[in-house]
Design a protein around this motif. Sequence first.
Motif, PDB file in Angstrom:
ATOM      1  N   GLY A 194      49.445  41.677  53.030  1.00  0.00           N
ATOM      2  CA  GLY A 194      50.831  41.958  53.344  1.00  0.00           C
ATOM      3  C   GLY A 194      51.770  40.780  53.221  1.00  0.00           C
ATOM      4  O   GLY A 194      52.935  40.861  53.624  1.00  0.00           O
ATOM      5  N   VAL A 195      51.288  39.673  52.642  1.00  0.00           N
ATOM      6  CA  VAL A 195      52.138  38.499  52.448  1.00  0.00           C
ATOM      7  C   VAL A 195      52.991  38.726  51.193  1.00  0.00           C
ATOM      8  O   VAL A 195      52.447  39.105  50.143  1.00  0.00           O
ATOM      9  CB  VAL A 195      51.288  37.223  52.289  1.00  0.00           C
ATOM     10  N   PRO A 196      54.294  38.506  51.249  1.00  0.00           N
ATOM     11  CA  PRO A 196      55.109  38.661  50.032  1.00  0.00           C
ATOM     12  C   PRO A 196      54.816  37.549  49.033  1.00  0.00           C
ATOM     13  O   PRO A 196      55.013  36.370  49.323  1.00  0.00           O
ATOM     14  CB  PRO A 196      56.546  38.576  50.559  1.00  0.00           C
ATOM     15  N   VAL A 197      54.305  37.918  47.879  1.00  0.00           N
ATOM     16  CA  VAL A 197      53.969  36.964  46.832  1.00  0.00           C
ATOM     17  C   VAL A 197      54.646  37.391  45.537  1.00  0.00           C
ATOM     18  O   VAL A 197      55.083  38.533  45.388  1.00  0.00           O
ATOM     19  CB  VAL A 197      52.435  36.859  46.615  1.00  0.00           C
ATOM     20  N   VAL A 198      54.733  36.469  44.599  1.00  0.00           N
ATOM     21  CA  VAL A 198      55.238  36.798  43.268  1.00  0.00           C
ATOM     22  C   VAL A 198      54.258  37.773  42.607  1.00  0.00           C
ATOM     23  O   VAL A 198      53.043  37.592  42.676  1.00  0.00           O
ATOM     24  CB  VAL A 198      55.379  35.522  42.418  1.00  0.00           C
ATOM     25  N   ASP A 199      54.783  38.839  41.998  1.00  0.00           N
ATOM     26  CA  ASP A 199      53.928  39.836  41.345  1.00  0.00           C
ATOM     27  C   ASP A 199      52.999  39.145  40.350  1.00  0.00           C
ATOM     28  O   ASP A 199      53.449  38.339  39.514  1.00  0.00           O
ATOM     29  CB  ASP A 199      54.775  40.872  40.606  1.00  0.00           C
ATOM     30  N   THR A 200      51.715  39.477  40.426  1.00  0.00           N
ATOM     31  CA  THR A 200      50.717  38.749  39.643  1.00  0.00           C
ATOM     32  C   THR A 200      49.686  39.715  39.075  1.00  0.00           C
ATOM     33  O   THR A 200      49.186  40.589  39.785  1.00  0.00           O
ATOM     34  CB  THR A 200      49.998  37.701  40.525  1.00  0.00           C
ATOM     35  N   ARG A 201      49.399  39.558  37.786  1.00  0.00           N
ATOM     36  CA  ARG A 201      48.282  40.268  37.144  1.00  0.00           C
ATOM     37  C   ARG A 201      47.325  39.233  36.564  1.00  0.00           C
ATOM     38  O   ARG A 201      47.704  38.097  36.294  1.00  0.00           O
ATOM     39  CB  ARG A 201      48.785  41.189  36.033  1.00  0.00           C
ATOM     40  N   TYR A 202      46.090  39.666  36.331  1.00  0.00           N
ATOM     41  CA  TYR A 202      45.058  38.756  35.830  1.00  0.00           C
ATOM     42  C   TYR A 202      44.462  39.319  34.550  1.00  0.00           C
ATOM     43  O   TYR A 202      44.168  40.517  34.460  1.00  0.00           O
ATOM     44  CB  TYR A 202      43.956  38.570  36.879  1.00  0.00           C
ATOM     45  N   LEU A 203      44.300  38.457  33.559  1.00  0.00           N
ATOM     46  CA  LEU A 203      43.670  38.836  32.294  1.00  0.00           C
ATOM     47  C   LEU A 203      42.469  37.920  32.068  1.00  0.00           C
ATOM     48  O   LEU A 203      42.627  36.742  31.752  1.00  0.00           O
ATOM     49  CB  LEU A 203      44.662  38.714  31.136  1.00  0.00           C
ATOM     50  N   ALA A 204      41.279  38.479  32.244  1.00  0.00           N
ATOM     51  CA  ALA A 204      40.042  37.718  32.070  1.00  0.00           C
ATOM     52  C   ALA A 204      39.630  37.743  30.604  1.00  0.00           C
ATOM     53  O   ALA A 204      40.113  38.570  29.820  1.00  0.00           O
ATOM     54  CB  ALA A 204      38.947  38.310  32.949  1.00  0.00           C
ATOM     55  N   PRO A 205      38.737  36.818  30.195  1.00  0.00           N
ATOM     56  CA  PRO A 205      38.222  36.869  28.830  1.00  0.00           C
ATOM     57  C   PRO A 205      37.670  38.261  28.510  1.00  0.00           C
ATOM     58  O   PRO A 205      36.922  38.844  29.296  1.00  0.00           O
ATOM     59  CB  PRO A 205      37.115  35.811  28.842  1.00  0.00           C
ATOM     60  N   GLY A 206      38.082  38.792  27.382  1.00  0.00           N
ATOM     61  CA  GLY A 206      37.666  40.135  26.991  1.00  0.00           C
ATOM     62  C   GLY A 206      38.694  41.205  27.289  1.00  0.00           C
ATOM     63  O   GLY A 206      38.648  42.295  26.718  1.00  0.00           O
ATOM     64  N   ASP A 207      39.640  40.905  28.193  1.00  0.00           N
ATOM     65  CA  ASP A 207      40.704  41.866  28.483  1.00  0.00           C
ATOM     66  C   ASP A 207      41.715  41.889  27.341  1.00  0.00           C
ATOM     67  O   ASP A 207      41.965  40.864  26.691  1.00  0.00           O
ATOM     68  CB  ASP A 207      41.436  41.492  29.775  1.00  0.00           C
ATOM     69  N   PRO A 208      42.344  43.040  27.099  1.00  0.00           N
ATOM     70  CA  PRO A 208      43.401  43.092  26.073  1.00  0.00           C
ATOM     71  C   PRO A 208      44.610  42.287  26.501  1.00  0.00           C
ATOM     72  O   PRO A 208      44.855  42.063  27.693  1.00  0.00           O
ATOM     73  CB  PRO A 208      43.725  44.587  25.974  1.00  0.00           C
ATOM     74  N   ALA A 209      45.389  41.852  25.520  1.00  0.00           N
ATOM     75  CA  ALA A 209      46.578  41.037  25.785  1.00  0.00           C
ATOM     76  C   ALA A 209      47.729  41.945  26.214  1.00  0.00           C
ATOM     77  O   ALA A 209      48.670  42.215  25.456  1.00  0.00           O
ATOM     78  CB  ALA A 209      46.946  40.237  24.544  1.00  0.00           C
ATOM     79  N   ASP A 210      47.644  42.412  27.460  1.00  0.00           N
ATOM     80  CA  ASP A 210      48.659  43.319  28.009  1.00  0.00           C
ATOM     81  C   ASP A 210      49.802  42.489  28.582  1.00  0.00           C
ATOM     82  O   ASP A 210      49.784  42.091  29.752  1.00  0.00           O
ATOM     83  CB  ASP A 210      48.004  44.184  29.094  1.00  0.00           C
ATOM     84  N   LYS A 239      43.426  30.884  41.602  1.00  0.00           N
ATOM     85  CA  LYS A 239      44.670  31.528  42.017  1.00  0.00           C
ATOM     86  C   LYS A 239      44.557  33.039  42.175  1.00  0.00           C
ATOM     87  O   LYS A 239      45.554  33.711  42.504  1.00  0.00           O
ATOM     88  CB  LYS A 239      45.796  31.169  41.040  1.00  0.00           C
ATOM     89  N   ARG A 240      43.371  33.576  42.022  1.00  0.00           N
ATOM     90  CA  ARG A 240      43.189  34.979  42.396  1.00  0.00           C
ATOM     91  C   ARG A 240      43.338  35.177  43.899  1.00  0.00           C
ATOM     92  O   ARG A 240      43.401  36.313  44.378  1.00  0.00           O
ATOM     93  CB  ARG A 240      41.831  35.475  41.883  1.00  0.00           C
ATOM     94  N   TYR A 241      43.423  34.063  44.643  1.00  0.00           N
ATOM     95  CA  TYR A 241      43.715  34.180  46.074  1.00  0.00           C
ATOM     96  C   TYR A 241      45.067  34.862  46.313  1.00  0.00           C
ATOM     97  O   TYR A 241      45.298  35.436  47.381  1.00  0.00           O
ATOM     98  CB  TYR A 241      43.690  32.813  46.761  1.00  0.00           C
ATOM     99  N   LEU A 242      45.976  34.814  45.318  1.00  0.00           N
ATOM    100  CA  LEU A 242      47.261  35.490  45.479  1.00  0.00           C
ATOM    101  C   LEU A 242      47.067  36.992  45.713  1.00  0.00           C
ATOM    102  O   LEU A 242      47.829  37.619  46.460  1.00  0.00           O
ATOM    103  CB  LEU A 242      48.142  35.252  44.260  1.00  0.00           C
ATOM    104  N   GLY A 243      46.043  37.550  45.104  1.00  0.00           N
ATOM    105  CA  GLY A 243      45.730  38.958  45.338  1.00  0.00           C
ATOM    106  C   GLY A 243      45.295  39.199  46.772  1.00  0.00           C
ATOM    107  O   GLY A 243      45.634  40.235  47.372  1.00  0.00           O
ATOM    108  N   ASP A 244      44.542  38.252  47.339  1.00  0.00           N
ATOM    109  CA  ASP A 244      44.127  38.376  48.743  1.00  0.00           C
ATOM    110  C   ASP A 244      45.341  38.321  49.666  1.00  0.00           C
ATOM    111  O   ASP A 244      45.421  39.068  50.649  1.00  0.00           O
ATOM    112  CB  ASP A 244      43.151  37.260  49.110  1.00  0.00           C
TER     113      ASP A 244
END
Length: 298
Positions: A112-128, A102-107
Amino acid sequence: MPRIALVTCQEVREAGYDRDLPVLADAVRQAGAGEGAGAGAEVAVVCWDDPEVEWGRFDLVLIRSTWDYSWRAAEFLAWADRCGAATTLANPPEVVRWNADKRYLGDLAAAGVPVVDTRYLAPGDPADLPDDREYVVKPTSGAGARYAARYTPEDHDTAVRHLERMHAEGLTAIVQPYVRSIDTAGERALQFFGGRFLHAIRKGAVLEPGTAFDDKKVPHPNLRTWEPSSAELAVAERALAAVPGAPELLYARVDLVDGDDGAPRVMELELVEPNLFLFLHEDSVPVVARAVVKAAAR
């Protein structure tokens, strides 16, 4: 006589979860006869991980209800590559690989496609995680609301444990605002087949407050037919046009929700194994069957 494989998985075949599969198999056989194929198309319903299947013997392999793939993503993608090298796979392996994460949502957003705001947290990233609004956590590789849950800022510790569980399994997490309009307007799924709009459905909210991420959920509650607006069709078509390489897609499903401004946004773009909901749109069955036979003939 065209030879066509409709691909599912063992659990779905044994339990009969895919209501459309036997109907579609019969319709494709009949459509093959209607296209001058004599006795009709040869159709086999097979599991993607069956080692006895010779994929090269088919003119077309159509992915239908491989609904276990997100649990076995690496294995499934390797199968798609092998199958695509042996025959025509719909959709193509490169599309399957891109859409399975689902990182395709970033693509899509970058295009310029309107998508639901999305962030990604990979293993090792802080729990933001958000502290000012309700939000959703789910994996980048998932289906049927697997490992998905809805949280408020007060649920921070529970959400962190959810992230820790996914990260321990090597999964990257998506964090999205919970789209409140789903509770009233639902989520709309626009189906395309053979490059044309086919039909649409609307479903209710899947994620209930307080439901644990590892609980079973009903992936398509309160289903009903839907007539999409011109704005919904326009956003869906923009999303499909933004698929890298502009590949030929035999099938596609674009899931839409309303943003805070009331305009449609893409929640997901389903190009691997979307449920077609033919049982709600029986008139679509022969249309789909003819498109499948046509694709096999090519």
